[in-house]
Every structure is written in structure tokens, then in C-alpha cells.
Scaffold this motif. Structure first.
Motif, PDB file in Angstrom:
ATOM      1  N   ILE A  73      -1.417 -12.387  -8.858  1.00 18.98           N
ATOM      2  CA  ILE A  73      -0.001 -12.614  -8.543  1.00 18.98           C
ATOM      3  C   ILE A  73       0.418 -11.740  -7.366  1.00 18.98           C
ATOM      4  O   ILE A  73       1.117 -12.201  -6.451  1.00 18.98           O
ATOM      5  N   TYR A  74      -0.001 -10.472  -7.367  1.00 18.44           N
ATOM      6  CA  TYR A  74       0.324  -9.584  -6.251  1.00 18.44           C
ATOM      7  C   TYR A  74      -0.218 -10.150  -4.942  1.00 18.44           C
ATOM      8  O   TYR A  74       0.474 -10.155  -3.929  1.00 18.44           O
ATOM      9  N   TRP A  96       2.008  -0.611  10.608  1.00 20.49           N
ATOM     10  CA  TRP A  96       0.635  -0.160  10.444  1.00 20.49           C
ATOM     11  C   TRP A  96      -0.004  -0.679   9.146  1.00 20.49           C
ATOM     12  O   TRP A  96      -1.217  -0.733   9.026  1.00 20.49           O
ATOM     13  N   LEU A  97       0.818  -1.106   8.165  1.00 22.97           N
ATOM     14  CA  LEU A  97       0.283  -1.617   6.901  1.00 22.97           C
ATOM     15  C   LEU A  97       0.134  -3.137   6.883  1.00 22.97           C
ATOM     16  O   LEU A  97      -0.577  -3.677   6.040  1.00 22.97           O
ATOM     17  N   GLN A  98       0.781  -3.825   7.788  1.00 22.26           N
ATOM     18  CA  GLN A  98       0.796  -5.284   7.756  1.00 22.26           C
ATOM     19  C   GLN A  98      -0.602  -5.912   7.766  1.00 22.26           C
ATOM     20  O   GLN A  98      -0.824  -6.886   7.039  1.00 22.26           O
ATOM     21  N   PRO A  99      -1.572  -5.408   8.520  1.00 30.31           N
ATOM     22  CA  PRO A  99      -2.912  -6.030   8.465  1.00 30.31           C
ATOM     23  C   PRO A  99      -3.582  -5.921   7.090  1.00 30.31           C
ATOM     24  O   PRO A  99      -4.456  -6.721   6.757  1.00 30.31           O
ATOM     25  N   ALA A 100      -3.174  -4.964   6.270  1.00 27.47           N
ATOM     26  CA  ALA A 100      -3.804  -4.756   4.959  1.00 27.47           C
ATOM     27  C   ALA A 100      -3.196  -5.623   3.858  1.00 27.47           C
ATOM     28  O   ALA A 100      -3.778  -5.734   2.774  1.00 27.47           O
ATOM     29  N   THR A 102      -3.040  -8.663   2.987  1.00 25.03           N
ATOM     30  CA  THR A 102      -3.784  -9.751   2.346  1.00 25.03           C
ATOM     31  C   THR A 102      -5.155  -9.327   1.813  1.00 25.03           C
ATOM     32  O   THR A 102      -5.922 -10.174   1.363  1.00 25.03           O
ATOM     33  N   THR A 103      -5.431  -8.043   1.796  1.00 26.94           N
ATOM     34  CA  THR A 103      -6.726  -7.584   1.279  1.00 26.94           C
ATOM     35  C   THR A 103      -6.661  -7.340  -0.229  1.00 26.94           C
ATOM     36  O   THR A 103      -5.609  -7.000  -0.770  1.00 26.94           O
ATOM     37  N   VAL A 104      -7.797  -7.523  -0.877  1.00 25.89           N
ATOM     38  CA  VAL A 104      -7.890  -7.306  -2.326  1.00 25.89           C
ATOM     39  C   VAL A 104      -7.588  -5.845  -2.670  1.00 25.89           C
ATOM     40  O   VAL A 104      -6.867  -5.560  -3.625  1.00 25.89           O
ATOM     41  N   GLY A 105      -8.138  -4.941  -1.883  1.00 24.31           N
ATOM     42  CA  GLY A 105      -7.943  -3.512  -2.156  1.00 24.31           C
ATOM     43  C   GLY A 105      -6.491  -3.091  -2.078  1.00 24.31           C
ATOM     44  O   GLY A 105      -6.030  -2.266  -2.880  1.00 24.31           O
ATOM     45  N   PHE A 106      -5.740  -3.654  -1.144  1.00 29.76           N
ATOM     46  CA  PHE A 106      -4.326  -3.293  -1.019  1.00 29.76           C
ATOM     47  C   PHE A 106      -3.555  -3.764  -2.245  1.00 29.76           C
ATOM     48  O   PHE A 106      -2.741  -3.012  -2.792  1.00 29.76           O
ATOM     49  N   ALA A 107      -3.812  -4.993  -2.700  1.00 32.35           N
ATOM     50  CA  ALA A 107      -3.121  -5.506  -3.885  1.00 32.35           C
ATOM     51  C   ALA A 107      -3.411  -4.625  -5.100  1.00 32.35           C
ATOM     52  O   ALA A 107      -2.508  -4.295  -5.870  1.00 32.35           O
ATOM     53  N   ARG A 108      -4.662  -4.221  -5.250  1.00 30.16           N
ATOM     54  CA  ARG A 108      -5.056  -3.387  -6.390  1.00 30.16           C
ATOM     55  C   ARG A 108      -4.393  -2.001  -6.308  1.00 30.16           C
ATOM     56  O   ARG A 108      -3.887  -1.479  -7.304  1.00 30.16           O
ATOM     57  N   VAL A 140      10.018   2.343   0.518  1.00 30.45           N
ATOM     58  CA  VAL A 140      11.065   1.318   0.534  1.00 30.45           C
ATOM     59  C   VAL A 140      10.420  -0.062   0.399  1.00 30.45           C
ATOM     60  O   VAL A 140      10.870  -0.897  -0.387  1.00 30.45           O
ATOM     61  N   ALA A 141       9.348  -0.305   1.167  1.00 30.64           N
ATOM     62  CA  ALA A 141       8.658  -1.589   1.110  1.00 30.64           C
ATOM     63  C   ALA A 141       8.062  -1.832  -0.273  1.00 30.64           C
ATOM     64  O   ALA A 141       8.146  -2.950  -0.810  1.00 30.64           O
ATOM     65  N   VAL A 142       7.479  -0.802  -0.870  1.00 29.91           N
ATOM     66  CA  VAL A 142       6.912  -0.942  -2.223  1.00 29.91           C
ATOM     67  C   VAL A 142       8.025  -1.273  -3.214  1.00 29.91           C
ATOM     68  O   VAL A 142       7.861  -2.141  -4.075  1.00 29.91           O
ATOM     69  N   GLY A 143       9.152  -0.608  -3.107  1.00 25.93           N
ATOM     70  CA  GLY A 143      10.289  -0.892  -3.983  1.00 25.93           C
ATOM     71  C   GLY A 143      10.791  -2.320  -3.808  1.00 25.93           C
ATOM     72  O   GLY A 143      11.075  -3.017  -4.791  1.00 25.93           O
ATOM     73  N   ARG A 144      10.881  -2.771  -2.569  1.00 26.46           N
ATOM     74  CA  ARG A 144      11.310  -4.150  -2.308  1.00 26.46           C
ATOM     75  C   ARG A 144      10.300  -5.138  -2.880  1.00 26.46           C
ATOM     76  O   ARG A 144      10.678  -6.161  -3.455  1.00 26.46           O
ATOM     77  N   PHE A 145       9.020  -4.821  -2.719  1.00 32.50           N
ATOM     78  CA  PHE A 145       7.986  -5.689  -3.277  1.00 32.50           C
ATOM     79  C   PHE A 145       8.105  -5.733  -4.803  1.00 32.50           C
ATOM     80  O   PHE A 145       7.997  -6.805  -5.414  1.00 32.50           O
ATOM     81  N   ALA A 146       8.319  -4.577  -5.430  1.00 27.31           N
ATOM     82  CA  ALA A 146       8.443  -4.523  -6.892  1.00 27.31           C
ATOM     83  C   ALA A 146       9.625  -5.367  -7.360  1.00 27.31           C
ATOM     84  O   ALA A 146       9.534  -6.055  -8.387  1.00 27.31           O
TER      85      ALA A 146
END
Length: 184
Positions: A73-74, A96-100, A102-108, A140-146
Motif C-alpha cells: 500500500i505504501y 533530494w528524496l524524490q528519486p527514492a 518508488t524504491t522498495v527500501g524507501f517504502a519499508r 513534514v512530508a512524512v506527516g503528510r504521507f501518514a
């Protein structure tokens, strides 16, 4: 009485081993005729408590999801955000985080970060405020994503419901513990 004892363990295997050890100690005693102590994992006991809390509130029993299910889902949400960001020119995440995204490691890693925050009682809104206060755009981005994730899970729980049947969003282990603590 042995039936008034609750033993909590860290894993299913530990619960099974402890149950065997207790049963072996009770062999040949009058205690064997009575009920054995309840031996459960922390999460199993939390689930049973949340079922009781929900029933008392007239809510449906909780649904559980694995970490792997949550990762999927993430990843779906992160891909949608990456697509929306690039199409609309919106910078949801620091550049600087945008390329990451869609990676599996970033979602985890993101799932682990949000789970640890939930375990400590830090909400999505708290992450946003802390990020703003400490000038940490990633928080802030993590909070918005959550927040996006919470809304998505509420919508998924409602999908297919005709309004007459109450449904609850699926929870992972960290969310389960948090909901029990809120309910108590």
C-alpha cells in the motif's frame, strides 16, 4: 488461581514453549483439573482487548495486516504521489528524496519510521508540526504521507460497504497497540 494469571510473551513460539512448560509443571497436581493460565503474545492479547473495546463501543472487530501488505500500500501511494508531483510540479517531498520514492527500501523505511512514531504516540499532525518547528521538511512530508495513508485506509475500509455495515480499517502491529492504548 491459575485461571486468573495472564502471561505475556514476545512471540508465538515463546508462548507455545511457555504453555508446554506450565502444563508439565501442572501434571499430577489438582491445578491441572482447573483452567490453565492464559499465555499470549503481546499483540494477541492487544487484539483480544481491542475486540472487546470495539464490541463495547458497537464497532466491528479490527482487521489486521502484515508488514508486507502495508509495504504494498505504501508503494502504491508513493508511486501515485511521485506521478502527481511530476505531472503537477508539486514538491510534496524534498527534492533530494524524490528519486527514492518508488524504491522498495524507501517504502519499508518509511513504514518503519511511521510505526515507531505511532508506538510513541506521535501522530501525523505531530510530525508535521515538529517538522515545521525544527525546519525538517522530511518530517513534514512524512506527516503528510501518514495523513494520506490514514485517509486511504479509511476509504478502503468503506469500499463496498453499503452504509448499513460498519467496517474498520486494517491495522498493523504498531497501530494495534496504539488503538488499544487509546481505547483503554
Amino acid at each position: 488461581d491459575s485461571d486468573s494469571v495472564l502471561l505475556l510473551t514476545q512471540s508465538k513460539r515463546a508462548a507455545a514453549e511457555l504453555s508446554e512448560r506450565v502444563a508439565a509443571q501442572l501434571v499430577g497436581t489438582d491445578a491441572l483439573a482447573s483452567q490453565e493460565p492464559v499465555i499470549r503474545t503481546v499483540h494477541s492479547y492487544a487484539y483480544s482487548l481491542l475486540c472487546r473495546i470495539n464490541a463495547a463501543d458497537g464497532a466491528p472487530p479490527p482487521k489486521l495486516m502484515t508488514g508486507a501488505e502495508k509495504d504494498v500500500i505504501y508503494r502504491e501511494l508513493l508511486e501515485a504521489i511521485a506521478d502527481t508531483d511530476s505531472a503537477a510540479g508539486i514538491n510534496y517531498w524534498p527534492e533530494w528524496l524524490q528519486p527514492a520514492l518508488t524504491t522498495v527500501g524507501f517504502a519499508r523505511t518509511l513504514r518503519d519510521f511511521i510505526s515507531r512514531a505511532n508506538e510513541r504516540g506521535i501522530s501525523a499532525e505531530d510530525l508535521i508540526h515538529m517538522g515545521e518547528d525544527h525546519k525538517q521538511p522530511t518530517w513534514v512530508a512524512v506527516g503528510r504521507f501518514a495523513l494520506d495513508y490514514e485517509q486511504t485506509m479509511l476509504l478502503r475500509a468503506r469500499t463496498g460497504a453499503d452504509g448499513s455495515e460498519a467496517v474498520s480499517p486494517a491495522l498493523d502491529a504498531a497501530e494495534l497497540i496504539g488503538r488499544v492504548l487509546e481505547g483503554l
